[in-house]
Design an enzyme around this catalytic site. Sequence first.
Site, PDB file in Angstrom:
ATOM      1  N   ARG A  47      -2.058  87.089 -44.433  1.00  0.00           N
ATOM      2  CA  ARG A  47      -2.315  85.705 -44.044  1.00  0.00           C
ATOM      3  C   ARG A  47      -3.530  85.187 -44.809  1.00  0.00           C
ATOM      4  O   ARG A  47      -4.154  85.939 -45.549  1.00  0.00           O
ATOM      5  CB  ARG A  47      -2.514  85.619 -42.521  1.00  0.00           C
ATOM      6  CG  ARG A  47      -3.459  86.740 -42.036  1.00  0.00           C
ATOM      7  CD  ARG A  47      -4.306  86.403 -40.903  1.00  0.00           C
ATOM      8  NE  ARG A  47      -5.173  85.278 -41.172  1.00  0.00           N
ATOM      9  CZ  ARG A  47      -6.309  85.337 -41.868  1.00  0.00           C
ATOM     10  NH1 ARG A  47      -6.744  86.471 -42.420  1.00  0.00           N
ATOM     11  NH2 ARG A  47      -7.037  84.249 -42.068  1.00  0.00           N
ATOM     12  N   GLY A  48      -3.863  83.892 -44.547  1.00  0.00           N
ATOM     13  CA  GLY A  48      -4.949  83.268 -45.295  1.00  0.00           C
ATOM     14  C   GLY A  48      -4.344  82.579 -46.508  1.00  0.00           C
ATOM     15  O   GLY A  48      -3.526  83.175 -47.216  1.00  0.00           O
ATOM     16  N   ALA A  49      -4.731  81.317 -46.720  1.00  0.00           N
ATOM     17  CA  ALA A  49      -4.058  80.502 -47.737  1.00  0.00           C
ATOM     18  C   ALA A  49      -3.983  81.168 -49.121  1.00  0.00           C
ATOM     19  O   ALA A  49      -2.888  81.361 -49.659  1.00  0.00           O
ATOM     20  CB  ALA A  49      -4.732  79.134 -47.799  1.00  0.00           C
ATOM     21  N   ARG A  93       5.874  79.851 -45.241  1.00  0.00           N
ATOM     22  CA  ARG A  93       4.947  79.091 -44.383  1.00  0.00           C
ATOM     23  C   ARG A  93       4.700  77.746 -45.073  1.00  0.00           C
ATOM     24  O   ARG A  93       4.532  77.715 -46.289  1.00  0.00           O
ATOM     25  CB  ARG A  93       3.609  79.835 -44.184  1.00  0.00           C
ATOM     26  CG  ARG A  93       3.743  81.090 -43.324  1.00  0.00           C
ATOM     27  CD  ARG A  93       2.389  81.677 -42.970  1.00  0.00           C
ATOM     28  NE  ARG A  93       1.734  80.947 -41.880  1.00  0.00           N
ATOM     29  CZ  ARG A  93       0.470  81.183 -41.492  1.00  0.00           C
ATOM     30  NH1 ARG A  93      -0.262  82.078 -42.118  1.00  0.00           N
ATOM     31  NH2 ARG A  93      -0.047  80.499 -40.490  1.00  0.00           N
ATOM     32  N   GLN A 201      -7.812  85.243 -34.986  1.00  0.00           N
ATOM     33  CA  GLN A 201      -8.235  85.696 -36.320  1.00  0.00           C
ATOM     34  C   GLN A 201      -9.761  85.811 -36.405  1.00  0.00           C
ATOM     35  O   GLN A 201     -10.281  86.549 -37.239  1.00  0.00           O
ATOM     36  CB  GLN A 201      -7.748  84.716 -37.405  1.00  0.00           C
ATOM     37  CG  GLN A 201      -6.258  84.752 -37.667  1.00  0.00           C
ATOM     38  CD  GLN A 201      -5.521  83.712 -36.846  1.00  0.00           C
ATOM     39  OE1 GLN A 201      -5.941  83.366 -35.739  1.00  0.00           O
ATOM     40  NE2 GLN A 201      -4.415  83.215 -37.364  1.00  0.00           N
ATOM     41  N   ASP A 242      -6.588  75.112 -45.735  1.00  0.00           N
ATOM     42  CA  ASP A 242      -5.242  75.507 -46.178  1.00  0.00           C
ATOM     43  C   ASP A 242      -4.635  74.502 -47.141  1.00  0.00           C
ATOM     44  O   ASP A 242      -3.728  74.833 -47.915  1.00  0.00           O
ATOM     45  CB  ASP A 242      -4.322  75.696 -44.973  1.00  0.00           C
ATOM     46  CG  ASP A 242      -4.651  77.002 -44.271  1.00  0.00           C
ATOM     47  OD1 ASP A 242      -5.664  77.036 -43.543  1.00  0.00           O
ATOM     48  OD2 ASP A 242      -3.927  77.995 -44.496  1.00  0.00           O
ATOM     49  N   ASN A 252      -6.752  72.866 -41.736  1.00  0.00           N
ATOM     50  CA  ASN A 252      -7.232  74.246 -41.535  1.00  0.00           C
ATOM     51  C   ASN A 252      -6.797  74.691 -40.145  1.00  0.00           C
ATOM     52  O   ASN A 252      -6.176  73.915 -39.391  1.00  0.00           O
ATOM     53  CB  ASN A 252      -8.766  74.316 -41.700  1.00  0.00           C
ATOM     54  CG  ASN A 252      -9.253  75.754 -41.820  1.00  0.00           C
ATOM     55  OD1 ASN A 252      -8.726  76.526 -42.625  1.00  0.00           O
ATOM     56  ND2 ASN A 252     -10.226  76.157 -41.022  1.00  0.00           N
ATOM     57  N   LYS A 253      -7.078  75.931 -39.813  1.00  0.00           N
ATOM     58  CA  LYS A 253      -6.638  76.534 -38.552  1.00  0.00           C
ATOM     59  C   LYS A 253      -6.907  75.620 -37.363  1.00  0.00           C
ATOM     60  O   LYS A 253      -7.976  75.005 -37.276  1.00  0.00           O
ATOM     61  CB  LYS A 253      -7.355  77.879 -38.389  1.00  0.00           C
ATOM     62  CG  LYS A 253      -7.047  78.641 -37.125  1.00  0.00           C
ATOM     63  CD  LYS A 253      -5.566  78.874 -36.886  1.00  0.00           C
ATOM     64  CE  LYS A 253      -4.895  79.607 -38.005  1.00  0.00           C
ATOM     65  NZ  LYS A 253      -3.406  79.659 -37.843  1.00  0.00           N
TER      66      LYS A 253
END
Length: 351
Positions: A47-49, A93, A201, A242, A252-253
């Site tokens: 995960r993570g852009a 995603r 996270q 992101d 973002n998250k």
Amino acid sequence: MEVKAIDWGASGTVRLLDQTLLPGEVRYLDIGSTDQMIEAIKLLRVRGAPLIGIAAAMELAVAAERRSTGGGGSDQAALEWLDDTARGLRGARPTAVNLAWAVDRMAARGSAALDSGGEEELASALREEAQKIWDEDAEMCRAIGDAGAEVVQRGAAILTHCNAGRLATGGVGTALGVIYAAHDQGKDVRVYVDETRPLNQGSRLTAWELTESGIPCTVITDSMAATLMASGSLDMVVVGADRIAANGDIANKIGTYGLAVLADAHGIPFYSAAPSSTFDLSLEAGSEIPIEQRAREEVATAEGAEVFNPAFDITPARLITGIITDRGIVKSPSRESIRKMFADQESGATA
Ligand code: MRU
């Protein structure tokens, strides 16, 4: 920290650290098919852009190796295979533009290799390109850290959200890259880590990463950020991104927007840190960024209750003190200031 979030595996595989098991267990997965990689991206094992872009790029490369070991086919068949495989990975995603950006870049390189040398050149060209994407990301993280450390005061207490560190990128991270750089400069920073509901996270990954690196951190639940800010013990907020639209709005998250509103209300500087590959100048504003909706099962509740579970939110540019990039800091981001720094990317933007 020695643990690597991703690596090339034995022939035809990519090695992934399964992030869903952290911090309790450090287990690596050998991903040997594109379906497995798509599943790993969807389930947030990786995960993570920036890292999902790198993972997809590496998968395309090893998938081409598996294909050539299996005998390959005509150049036309290889091109169709490349398009199909790229489309599947690209769709895993929707919000982080780095995924589409990396896959499109790989597809373009693959198609050029097929044009010039046929299928024999495909796998080696794709591996070279994937490695380049990874190396460039590591370099961009380093540059973000250097640029961002300048706005970190000595002894600063910094709040971060989600995980934008080594576990989310090909290098030291974006938001955490800034924190690592400030720490390395002896600035004696203290980090508050938002738990980051619903998948934690922050409390699982960022707290693990920072403690592994010897940086003092304190975990708070998301609902404690207002109280922390009101107490006067916070100096700045630094988060990742992101996708960043042409006007400086960031996705973002989920929970990032709330932090930006709170930071504004308390007069606390709010920064986002991201590499050039996170800017999507084809989108005028954050409202155009596709937001991933995730399964209701991620939110614990009564069986009959409905669940609203967007994975990301949009923070408007007006709440952002600066966007820390590998090219420097865009202060008070606006269409003009972003265009000035990223003029060369305007025609190559990815939807
Ligand atoms: O759903 P995730 O865990 O992939 O979300 C990650 C984030 O929101 C990060 O802040 C973002 O990708 C930046 S990572 C350098």
